[in-house]
Design an enzyme around this catalytic site. Structure first.
Site, PDB file in Angstrom:
ATOM      1  N   TYR A 143     -59.835  59.582  55.512  1.00 34.17           N
ATOM      2  CA  TYR A 143     -58.915  60.089  54.574  1.00 34.17           C
ATOM      3  C   TYR A 143     -59.713  59.428  53.368  1.00 34.17           C
ATOM      4  O   TYR A 143     -59.774  58.241  53.485  1.00 34.17           O
ATOM      5  CB  TYR A 143     -57.438  59.771  54.829  1.00 34.17           C
ATOM      6  CG  TYR A 143     -56.663  59.988  53.731  1.00 34.17           C
ATOM      7  CD1 TYR A 143     -56.350  61.512  53.297  1.00 34.17           C
ATOM      8  CD2 TYR A 143     -55.886  59.400  53.088  1.00 34.17           C
ATOM      9  CE1 TYR A 143     -55.432  61.713  52.338  1.00 34.17           C
ATOM     10  CE2 TYR A 143     -55.216  59.427  51.898  1.00 34.17           C
ATOM     11  CZ  TYR A 143     -54.779  60.852  51.559  1.00 34.17           C
ATOM     12  OH  TYR A 143     -53.944  61.183  50.499  1.00 34.17           O
ATOM     13  N   ASP A 238     -65.867  53.809  51.644  1.00 31.53           N
ATOM     14  CA  ASP A 238     -64.549  53.726  51.177  1.00 31.53           C
ATOM     15  C   ASP A 238     -63.799  52.664  51.504  1.00 31.53           C
ATOM     16  O   ASP A 238     -63.457  52.571  52.722  1.00 31.53           O
ATOM     17  CB  ASP A 238     -63.790  55.082  51.495  1.00 31.53           C
ATOM     18  CG  ASP A 238     -62.333  55.213  51.295  1.00 31.53           C
ATOM     19  OD1 ASP A 238     -61.832  54.155  50.556  1.00 31.53           O
ATOM     20  OD2 ASP A 238     -61.713  56.362  51.578  1.00 31.53           O
ATOM     21  N   LYS A 266     -55.413  49.277  46.113  1.00 27.23           N
ATOM     22  CA  LYS A 266     -54.420  48.342  45.748  1.00 27.23           C
ATOM     23  C   LYS A 266     -54.450  47.242  45.870  1.00 27.23           C
ATOM     24  O   LYS A 266     -53.759  46.187  45.380  1.00 27.23           O
ATOM     25  CB  LYS A 266     -52.952  49.044  45.824  1.00 27.23           C
ATOM     26  CG  LYS A 266     -52.720  50.082  45.219  1.00 27.23           C
ATOM     27  CD  LYS A 266     -51.699  51.127  45.579  1.00 27.23           C
ATOM     28  CE  LYS A 266     -52.170  51.892  46.743  1.00 27.23           C
ATOM     29  NZ  LYS A 266     -52.977  52.984  46.561  1.00 27.23           N
TER      30      LYS A 266
END
Length: 423
Positions: A143, A238, A266
């Site tokens: 994802y 990623d 984050k």
């Protein structure tokens, strides 16, 4: 479920699609209703009905220092007093950029954005702009956010809800998205043999953490690096989940792989809405205004996120990642042994401060195997653990997280809860 959470969810369903602002939170896949959280401190959450939970989700990863960490909270309070948004450069964004570049072996420059989705979208645009190619190779079950090109065979919430294909995305948009099974280097070689001259980039979670936790097999990441070099494609890591969690220097430091571009989420903002993409100078210099590849954001480099990120990274530099990994592994192995003693088939892979219960007879190395796990057993496990105050991700396709503030008592409480689970 207690009254106030139920009432809030019922009200939310009339105002917000599905009653939540991110699909997995709805808890549909585990036959539950969502908890509404009132506050969080350390590794504990308290819901609106006053029930406390030991948190093994940690805002889906970024709260590696725990919630309300004193130095991060102090930095935020100080930053709020200087204003919440400038739409202009601030000193902390330069300092945070320097910290991120220094920590990550594959980075020479970095651009701040507002989310992991924005980071991966921008990194792909940059790779296409640099190579003058259109195709991207991603891995089934990985994802990379909800930008259109990445929703083909995606993990995380897309897998949780078994959403077929990519509704709302024009077929032409995903026509240039090539797919291969994670950990299958032969399939990647075959894909490059057919399309290599047109592939702008390989994008990969170096540790797959959105199909459950699936570490890379030996040689897999090394093989991707060699293929990208051979065909002139860019390798994008990623690291939205693994950055500053797989190691302080991310998965690229842990596995000694040098990606061309890297994306972050984050954790670099102490859990505030932030992301970043970065990489080699020769590629990053193509980003506007220095180069021709456009990317922008009014809130990029937001002073609150930058202050929280600086405090987070400075704290993380002082902590013992190896000790946390050892504690996480010991906890996960004890949890596995408790469940196996109940006669259920379970695998419990761990990496760094991550773990995952797969209810399966055999180890899981790709998404097809993750899908074959017994989701009914997971649902039963989730519901019974939550009823005892243990907060796990409400999907068998997500990864458990541990923070530096989880104590032995927290682990023991979770293990005691597992001993009481009935299948």
């Amino acid at each position: 479920m207690d009254d106030l959470s139920r009432q809030l969810f019922e009200k939310a369903c009339a105002l917000i699609p599905g009653g939540v602002n991110s699909p997995v939170r709805a808890c549909h896949n585990v036959d539950s209703l969502p908890l509404f959280i009132a506050e969080a401190h350390g590794c504990r959450l308290t819901d609106v009905d006053g029930r406390e939970y030991i948190d093994f989700v940690l805002s889906w990863g970024p709260m590696i220092l725990g919630h309300d960490e004193p130095s991060v909270t102090a930095a935020l309070r100080e930053a709020v007093g200087r204003g919440t948004s400038y739409g202009a450069p601030c000193p902390d964004e330069v300092t945070l950029a320097a910290e991120v570049v220094a920590a990550m072996p594959g980075l020479e420059m970095v651009r701040m954005v507002n989310s992991g989705t924005e980071a991966t979208m921008s990194a792909l645009r940059l790779a296409r702009g640099v190579t003058k190619r259109h195709k991207v190779l991603k891995f089934i079950g990985c994802y990379h956010g909800h930008a259109d090109p990445f929703l083909a065979a995606a993990g995380s919430g897309v897998a949780t809800f078994s959403i077929p294909g990519t509704p709302g995305v024009p077929p032409a948009v995903v026509a240039d998205t090539l797919l291969a099974p994670y950990n299958d280097l032969d399939a990647v070689k075959e894909c490059f043999a057919r399309h290599g001259a047109d592939i702008a980039a390989i994008i990969v979670e170096p540790v797959a953490a959105n199909m459950g936790l699936v570490p890379p097999l030996p040689g897999f990441l090394e093989g991707l690096r060699l293929l990208a070099d051979q065909y002139g494609s860019l390798l994008i890591f990623d690291e939205v989940i693994t950055g500053f969690r797989a190691a302080f220097g991310g998965a690229q430091a842990r596995f000694n792989i040098d990606p061309d571009l890297t994306t972050f989420g984050k954790i670099i903002g102490g859990g505030l809405p932030v992301g970043a993409f970065g990489g080699k100078r020769r590629f990053m210099e193509h980003v506007a205004p220095q180069g021709e590849v456009y990317q922008a954001g009014t809130l990029s480099g937001n002073p609150l996120a930058m202050a929280a990120g600086l405090a987070t990274l400075r704290k993380l530099k002082t902590l013992d990642y190896a000790a946390l990994e050892a504690r996480t592994r010991a906890f996960a192995e004890a949890l596995r042994d408790i469940l196996r003693a109940k006669g259920v088939p379970v695998q419990m892979p761990t990496l760094a401060s991550m773990f995952c219960p797969f209810f399966s007879e055999a180890p899981v190395t790709n998404f097809v195997q993750a899908q074959a796990c017994d989701q009914k057993l997971f649902t039963s496990f989730y519901k019974q653990m939550r009823a005892q105050g243990i907060y796990l991700a409400p999907s068998g396709f997500e990864t458990g997280m541990v923070s530096f503030v989880h104590s032995d008592d927290d682990f023991n409480r979770a293990l005691d809860a597992a001993r009481k689970v009935l299948f």
